[in-house]
Design an enzyme around this catalytic site. Structure first.
Site, short mmCIF file in Angstrom:
data_model
loop_
_atom_site.label_atom_id
_atom_site.label_comp_id
_atom_site.label_asym_id
_atom_site.label_seq_id
_atom_site.Cartn_x
_atom_site.Cartn_y
_atom_site.Cartn_z
N GLU A 130 0.85 -1.20 0.00
CA GLU A 130 0.00 0.00 0.00
C GLU A 130 0.88 1.25 0.00
OE1 GLU A 130 -2.64 -0.37 3.33
OE2 GLU A 130 -3.68 -2.09 2.45
N GLN B 163 -7.77 2.42 -22.97
CA GLN B 163 -8.97 1.55 -23.00
C GLN B 163 -10.19 2.48 -23.03
OE1 GLN B 163 -9.00 -1.91 -22.93
NE2 GLN B 163 -11.09 -2.38 -22.41
N HIS C 224 -5.21 9.77 -25.56
CA HIS C 224 -5.53 8.85 -26.65
C HIS C 224 -6.89 9.15 -27.31
CE1 HIS C 224 -4.96 5.34 -29.04
NE2 HIS C 224 -6.16 4.90 -28.71
N ASP D 5 -0.28 4.27 -38.47
CA ASP D 5 -1.52 3.60 -38.91
C ASP D 5 -2.56 4.67 -39.26
OD1 ASP D 5 -2.75 4.44 -36.47
OD2 ASP D 5 -1.94 2.68 -35.47
N LYS E 121 -2.31 -0.78 -42.00
CA LYS E 121 -2.01 -1.88 -41.08
C LYS E 121 -3.21 -2.83 -41.08
CE LYS E 121 -1.99 -1.03 -36.45
NZ LYS E 121 -1.62 -0.34 -35.21
N ASP F 267 3.64 9.21 -33.46
CA ASP F 267 2.52 8.57 -32.76
C ASP F 267 2.26 9.32 -31.46
OD1 ASP F 267 0.52 6.73 -32.40
OD2 ASP F 267 1.81 4.98 -32.52
N THR G 89 5.51 -0.47 -25.91
CA THR G 89 6.46 -1.58 -26.08
C THR G 89 7.36 -1.35 -27.29
OG1 THR G 89 5.00 -2.80 -27.57
CG2 THR G 89 4.73 -3.20 -25.20
N GLY G 90 7.00 -0.39 -28.12
CA GLY G 90 7.78 -0.13 -29.33
C GLY G 90 7.35 -1.01 -30.50
N THR H 166 4.58 -1.19 -32.39
CA THR H 166 3.98 -0.49 -33.54
C THR H 166 5.05 0.19 -34.38
OG1 THR H 166 2.03 -0.08 -32.19
CG2 THR H 166 2.26 1.27 -34.17
C1 R5P Z 1 -2.30 2.92 -30.20
O1 R5P Z 1 -3.48 3.04 -30.33
C2 R5P Z 1 -1.40 4.05 -29.87
O2 R5P Z 1 -1.65 5.16 -30.67
C3 R5P Z 1 0.05 3.61 -30.06
O3 R5P Z 1 0.26 3.25 -31.42
C4 R5P Z 1 0.38 2.44 -29.20
O4 R5P Z 1 0.01 2.73 -27.88
C5 R5P Z 1 1.85 2.09 -29.24
O5 R5P Z 1 2.06 0.98 -28.42
P1 R5P Z 1 3.28 0.01 -28.66
O6 R5P Z 1 4.52 0.86 -28.60
O7 R5P Z 1 3.21 -0.97 -27.54
O8 R5P Z 1 3.12 -0.64 -29.98
#
Ligand code: R5P
Length: 295
Positions: free
Chosen positions: A37, A97, A130, A171, A194, A222, A227-228, A230
């Protein structure tokens, strides 16, 4: 009077905000109990009485603990009767989300906003959220979603020392924003098509929209790099199309686990972003943008 409150761990940022605005500031302390906590502690909470309070908090890393700390701060501020609260959250976790992707899942950004509605929040300031529409829809307070894309791309161009660049969205979903930035800076732009296999979830690239030239550096832009995955996939695809130089650029650089390695292995030349999340690739500081909003 207005008071800025932030963690002593972010004291540099709080000091900068205080300098830029001329407001008083307080730093809160934090501790973690053996059971996990978390607890915040404000030394002189009576200072809050009859004042406007601006809370600065980073919600990444340690997302879940940070959200709890934010609620604890709100509880304290509320206890002292503050009815003018501004939240300054450079990167707003849980905002990805933004739909119920599957029945049985929550819309986490809606959930967060509904909790915040309980407190006397006047305003939330954040960057490149987002899907801001969800917040506008559910928030009982004013929401300011700051965009720094144009300034960020300008900085990238300065760093590259080359004004001939191609601005690319990884994308189609990101295309509107990227195209707006490109228009503002008079740059050519496009996006990568994509496709996602709905059964396996595997993502692959199937084409490019835009007039690319091999020797013109591509700025892949972006909202965030997590995580890199995309950006790495997009870079790999661009390289296969003969593009020589690719810059991975995003407002929020979460750079989870081995994201940097993944990006450089895919052929990215540089990573650039802002300090919404403090990191070594930040070329744009967001404090002046926040300060301008709150003075
Ligand atoms: C997705 O909807 C966001 O715009 C980014 O493209 C996404 O969050 C990138 O995440 P990651 O680096 O894990 O691919």
């Amino acid at each position: 009077m207005t008071i800025i409150i932030g963690s002593e761990k972010s004291s540099n940022r709080i000091l900068k905000l205080a300098q830029l605005t001329g407001y008083r500031y307080l730093l809160y302390k934090e501790r973690v109990f053996p059971n996990g906590e978390v607890l915040v502690y404000v030394e002189n909470p009576k200072a809050f009485r009859n004042n406007a309070v601006h809370i600065f908090i980073e919600t990444y890393p340690d997302t879940n603990s940070q959200i709890i700390k934010l609620l604890e701060l709100l509880e304290i501020v509320n206890h002292y009767g503050v009815d003018n609260i501004t939240l300054m959250i450079p990167y707003l976790s849980y905002s990805r989300q933004d739909k119920r992707f599957r029945p049985g899942e929550p819309i986490t950004i809606k959930m967060l906003i509904e909790i915040l509605n309980f407190y006397k929040i006047s305003r939330l300031i954040s960057f490149e959220v987002h899907n801001p529409q969800v917040i506008y829809k559910y928030a009982d307070f004013t929401f300011t979603n700051l965009s720094i894309g144009v300034d960020l791309v300008k900085k990238v161009i300065d760093s590259l020392g080359n004004s001939e660049v191609f601005l690319m969205a990884p994308d189609k979903g990101r295309w509107d924003t990227v195209n707006m930035i490109a228009k503002a800076l008079d740059l050519p732009s496009g996006y990568i098509m994509k496709i996602r296999d709905l059964e396996t979830g595997t993502v692959s690239m199937k084409g490019i929209v835009g007039d690319l030239r091999p020797n013109i550096p591509v700025i892949l832009l972006d909202d965030e790099i997590s995580t890199g995955g995309t950006m790495a996939l997009a870079t790999d695809y661009l390289k296969k199309q003969g593009i020589n130089r690719v810059q991975a650029v995003a407002t929020h650089l979460l750079l989870v686990k081995d994201a940097e390695k993944k990006l450089f292995n895919s052929g990215v030349d540089n990573i650039f972003g802002s300090n919404t999340i403090p990191n070594k690739y930040a070329i744009l500081e967001v404090e002046p943008y926040i300060a301008k909003e709150i003075v």
